[in-house]
Design a protein around this motif. Structure first.
Motif, PDB file in Angstrom:
ATOM      1  N   ARG A 141       0.814  -1.212   0.000  1.00  0.00           N
ATOM      2  CA  ARG A 141       0.000   0.000   0.000  1.00  0.00           C
ATOM      3  C   ARG A 141       0.847   1.260   0.000  1.00  0.00           C
ATOM      4  O   ARG A 141       0.359   2.354  -0.252  1.00  0.00           O
ATOM      5  CB  ARG A 141      -0.958   0.009   1.175  1.00  0.00           C
ATOM      6  CG  ARG A 141      -0.295   0.053   2.518  1.00  0.00           C
ATOM      7  CD  ARG A 141      -1.308   0.056   3.639  1.00  0.00           C
ATOM      8  NE  ARG A 141      -2.002   1.318   3.705  1.00  0.00           N
ATOM      9  CZ  ARG A 141      -3.029   1.547   4.497  1.00  0.00           C
ATOM     10  NH1 ARG A 141      -3.492   0.577   5.256  1.00  0.00           N
ATOM     11  NH2 ARG A 141      -3.613   2.725   4.550  1.00  0.00           N
ATOM     12  N   THR A 142       2.164   1.142   0.281  1.00  0.00           N
ATOM     13  CA  THR A 142       3.020   2.322   0.269  1.00  0.00           C
ATOM     14  C   THR A 142       3.613   2.579  -1.105  1.00  0.00           C
ATOM     15  O   THR A 142       4.302   3.571  -1.297  1.00  0.00           O
ATOM     16  CB  THR A 142       4.163   2.159   1.296  1.00  0.00           C
ATOM     17  OG1 THR A 142       4.954   1.011   0.930  1.00  0.00           O
ATOM     18  CG2 THR A 142       3.615   1.952   2.686  1.00  0.00           C
ATOM     19  N   ARG A 170       4.150   3.805  -4.875  1.00  0.00           N
ATOM     20  CA  ARG A 170       3.746   5.090  -5.440  1.00  0.00           C
ATOM     21  C   ARG A 170       3.603   4.988  -6.953  1.00  0.00           C
ATOM     22  O   ARG A 170       4.099   4.077  -7.594  1.00  0.00           O
ATOM     23  CB  ARG A 170       4.787   6.174  -5.102  1.00  0.00           C
ATOM     24  CG  ARG A 170       5.024   6.356  -3.608  1.00  0.00           C
ATOM     25  CD  ARG A 170       3.758   6.747  -2.878  1.00  0.00           C
ATOM     26  NE  ARG A 170       4.005   7.025  -1.472  1.00  0.00           N
ATOM     27  CZ  ARG A 170       3.057   7.129  -0.567  1.00  0.00           C
ATOM     28  NH1 ARG A 170       1.797   6.950  -0.915  1.00  0.00           N
ATOM     29  NH2 ARG A 170       3.341   7.402   0.683  1.00  0.00           N
ATOM     30  N   GLY A 171       2.942   5.979  -7.509  1.00  0.00           N
ATOM     31  CA  GLY A 171       2.931   6.131  -8.942  1.00  0.00           C
ATOM     32  C   GLY A 171       1.907   5.323  -9.699  1.00  0.00           C
ATOM     33  O   GLY A 171       1.987   5.237 -10.917  1.00  0.00           O
ATOM     34  N   SER A 212      -5.119   9.711  -3.755  1.00  0.00           N
ATOM     35  CA  SER A 212      -4.230  10.849  -4.023  1.00  0.00           C
ATOM     36  C   SER A 212      -3.308  11.104  -2.837  1.00  0.00           C
ATOM     37  O   SER A 212      -2.121  11.391  -3.011  1.00  0.00           O
ATOM     38  CB  SER A 212      -5.056  12.098  -4.336  1.00  0.00           C
ATOM     39  OG  SER A 212      -5.812  11.931  -5.518  1.00  0.00           O
ATOM     40  N   ALA A 213      -3.853  10.993  -1.617  1.00  0.00           N
ATOM     41  CA  ALA A 213      -3.040  11.210  -0.424  1.00  0.00           C
ATOM     42  C   ALA A 213      -1.942  10.163  -0.290  1.00  0.00           C
ATOM     43  O   ALA A 213      -0.891  10.429   0.311  1.00  0.00           O
ATOM     44  CB  ALA A 213      -3.929  11.199   0.812  1.00  0.00           C
ATOM     45  N   ARG A 214      -2.159   8.985  -0.860  1.00  0.00           N
ATOM     46  CA  ARG A 214      -1.151   7.930  -0.821  1.00  0.00           C
ATOM     47  C   ARG A 214      -0.133   8.045  -1.960  1.00  0.00           C
ATOM     48  O   ARG A 214       0.732   7.186  -2.115  1.00  0.00           O
ATOM     49  CB  ARG A 214      -1.825   6.553  -0.870  1.00  0.00           C
ATOM     50  CG  ARG A 214      -2.641   6.223   0.378  1.00  0.00           C
ATOM     51  CD  ARG A 214      -3.211   4.818   0.296  1.00  0.00           C
ATOM     52  NE  ARG A 214      -4.055   4.513   1.453  1.00  0.00           N
ATOM     53  CZ  ARG A 214      -4.673   3.352   1.646  1.00  0.00           C
ATOM     54  NH1 ARG A 214      -4.535   2.373   0.728  1.00  0.00           N
ATOM     55  NH2 ARG A 214      -5.418   3.150   2.715  1.00  0.00           N
ATOM     56  N   GLY A 215      -0.246   9.072  -2.750  1.00  0.00           N
ATOM     57  CA  GLY A 215       0.750   9.320  -3.783  1.00  0.00           C
ATOM     58  C   GLY A 215       0.407   8.804  -5.150  1.00  0.00           C
ATOM     59  O   GLY A 215       1.254   8.819  -6.051  1.00  0.00           O
ATOM     60  N   HIS A 216      -0.832   8.342  -5.369  1.00  0.00           N
ATOM     61  CA  HIS A 216      -1.230   7.837  -6.672  1.00  0.00           C
ATOM     62  C   HIS A 216      -1.820   8.949  -7.530  1.00  0.00           C
ATOM     63  O   HIS A 216      -2.214  10.014  -7.034  1.00  0.00           O
ATOM     64  CB  HIS A 216      -2.253   6.715  -6.500  1.00  0.00           C
ATOM     65  CG  HIS A 216      -1.783   5.592  -5.632  1.00  0.00           C
ATOM     66  ND1 HIS A 216      -0.621   4.895  -5.871  1.00  0.00           N
ATOM     67  CD2 HIS A 216      -2.313   5.058  -4.486  1.00  0.00           C
ATOM     68  CE1 HIS A 216      -0.458   3.967  -4.931  1.00  0.00           C
ATOM     69  NE2 HIS A 216      -1.464   4.051  -4.087  1.00  0.00           N
ATOM     70  N   SER A 217      -1.911   8.693  -8.828  1.00  0.00           N
ATOM     71  CA  SER A 217      -2.533   9.634  -9.757  1.00  0.00           C
ATOM     72  C   SER A 217      -3.958   9.184 -10.031  1.00  0.00           C
ATOM     73  O   SER A 217      -4.191   8.004 -10.313  1.00  0.00           O
ATOM     74  CB  SER A 217      -1.748   9.690 -11.073  1.00  0.00           C
ATOM     75  OG  SER A 217      -0.428  10.156 -10.859  1.00  0.00           O
ATOM     76  N   LYS A 237      -1.646   4.683 -11.476  1.00  0.00           N
ATOM     77  CA  LYS A 237      -2.656   5.544 -12.091  1.00  0.00           C
ATOM     78  C   LYS A 237      -4.026   4.873 -12.061  1.00  0.00           C
ATOM     79  O   LYS A 237      -4.167   3.736 -12.535  1.00  0.00           O
ATOM     80  CB  LYS A 237      -2.265   5.864 -13.538  1.00  0.00           C
ATOM     81  CG  LYS A 237      -1.024   6.730 -13.676  1.00  0.00           C
ATOM     82  CD  LYS A 237      -0.767   7.035 -15.146  1.00  0.00           C
ATOM     83  CE  LYS A 237       0.408   7.976 -15.313  1.00  0.00           C
ATOM     84  NZ  LYS A 237       0.632   8.301 -16.751  1.00  0.00           N
ATOM     85  N   GLU A 240      -5.535  -0.768  -4.687  1.00  0.00           N
ATOM     86  CA  GLU A 240      -4.079  -0.886  -4.828  1.00  0.00           C
ATOM     87  C   GLU A 240      -3.669  -2.319  -5.144  1.00  0.00           C
ATOM     88  O   GLU A 240      -2.707  -2.550  -5.877  1.00  0.00           O
ATOM     89  CB  GLU A 240      -3.405  -0.409  -3.540  1.00  0.00           C
ATOM     90  CG  GLU A 240      -3.415   1.085  -3.352  1.00  0.00           C
ATOM     91  CD  GLU A 240      -2.829   1.519  -2.023  1.00  0.00           C
ATOM     92  OE1 GLU A 240      -2.206   2.589  -1.966  1.00  0.00           O
ATOM     93  OE2 GLU A 240      -2.992   0.778  -1.025  1.00  0.00           O
TER      94      GLU A 240
END
Length: 375
Positions: free
Chosen positions: A3-4, A6-7, A32-37, A9, A372
């Motif tokens: 779950r950590t 990133r990136g 979005s807060a977890r760094g995804h687009s 979409k 995720e």
């Protein structure tokens, strides 16, 4: 997937309907807060008024708007209109835009509302993992299972869609990878599907404000939602009469038209439902999924008078869960509404159990974690 990571979409394909978009807004915020687009895709300009962030246009919902449906349609006539005049033509209209969004955004995962079947068609055609967003729980119970002719008719409409867009996928309403159900088993019961279903509970909006009560009497709220004003005028008037004959409670009737008049019953065109329901002892409603969940999230028992679509099944779920009672919308008189309100209070323990199940389900955080895992 960790779950950590990133990136990733995520493309969210939705119809321009507030009740369908609302739960995914909360999930998008977590992603979005977890760094995804995150990007949205659906009919514009309507969708752009419902969400923030990047929106890819897909189709024009104007000719197929649910709001154009004749208000008197019930039963199979309403279902026929929904599929033939809204769901299928909207899917055909959205496919080119969804294809363009996939080409431009290159998503890793597509999230598809059940009423935006173009997303399922395109994800399958492009070989992308996709998840179903079930904003209401009724399809999970296979409502057409006891109606084989109608189920076959729906299947034929879907077959036509798949053939037109070169897809072999089965039921477009249910992803074989993941179905996000914005409810709980305590309310909806066990699924009747051979696909993975994640019960994440409702994603409810923050209350936009407070609501002042007139006195210390128990509050009874009557609301049919903003889209049922014309169809519900008779029921709302009967509700005013019912509450006027109950001096031991405060009555509040939501009348979007502003046509009702009463000296003893509170009237409002609009209310902040979470704030008001938190103060209520009973909520009388039409069985809309958001209204039902907002009331039960406050542990408030319900009187449900379903009008059409999935509302009848939601009413049955409330009754089965011992969280409220059911009422005939077309036939209820003031005396019937008064009796239902008096009996609904006995179902507060059941409503409390549903509230507890909502709190334990995980909400948008849990939904994001499941998404995720598809990447």
């Amino acid at each position: 997937m960790d779950r950590t990571a990133r990136g990733v979409k995520f493309l969210l394909v939705v119809p321009p309907l507030a009740g369908h978009v609302a739960p995914l807004r909360g999930v998008a915020s977590v992603l979005s807060a977890r760094g995804h687009s995150v990007a949205w895709c659906g009919p514009c300009p309507e969708l752009s008024t419902l969400v923030s962030g990047h929106v890819f246009p897909a189709g024009d919902s104007g000719p197929f708007a649910v709001a154009l449906r004749p208000p008197g349609l019930r039963g199979f006539a309403a279902l026929k209109y929904l599929w033939e005049s809204y769901l299928v033509p909207l899917a055909d209209a959205m496919v080119p835009g969804v294809l363009a969004a996939v080409a431009a955004f290159s998503p890793d995962v597509v999230v598809v509302d059940q009423q935006a079947m173009a997303g399922a068609l395109v994800a399958s055609r492009c070989g992308l993992p996709w998840a179903t967003s079930a904003s209401t729980s009724t399809e999970l119970a296979d409502p057409l299972g006891a109606l084989p002719k109608i189920a076959s008719w729906v299947g034929e409409l879907q077959s036509g869609l798949r053939a037109r867009h070169g897809v072999l996928l089965g039921d477009l309403r249910f992803s074989p990878h993941l179905v996000l159900a914005f409810t709980t088993r305590a309310l909806a019961g066990a699924p009747r599907l051979a696909v993975p279903v994640a019960y994440v509970g409702p994603v409810l909006p923050a209350s936009p404000g407070e609501w002042s009560l007139g006195d210390d009497r128990p509050l009874v709220v009557v609301t049919l939602g903003t889209s049922n004003a014309s169809a519900g005028s008779r029921f709302l008037a009967e509700s005013v009469d019912a509450l006027a004959g109950m001096p031991s409670v405060q009555g509040l009737v939501v009348d979007p038209s502003g046509a009702l008049v009463s000296e003893s019953v509170g009237l409002a065109r609009r209310i902040p439902q979470p704030a008001v329901f938190a103060r209520a002892s009973v909520v009388v409603c039409h069985g809309g999924h958001n209204t039902v969940c907002e009331a039960l999230a406050a542990g408030v028992p319900l009187v449900v008078a379903p009008i059409r679509d999935d509302q009848s099944m939601l009413a049955q779920q409330v009754v089965t869960a011992s969280a409220g009672v059911r009422l005939r919308f077309d036939r209820a008189k003031a005396a019937d509404i008064r009796t239902a309100i008096e009996s609904a209070g006995r179902h507060r323990p059941g409503a409390t159990r549903i509230r507890q199940s909502f709190e334990a389900a995980g909400g948008p955080e849990e939904a994001a974690t499941h998404l995720e895992s598809l990447a």
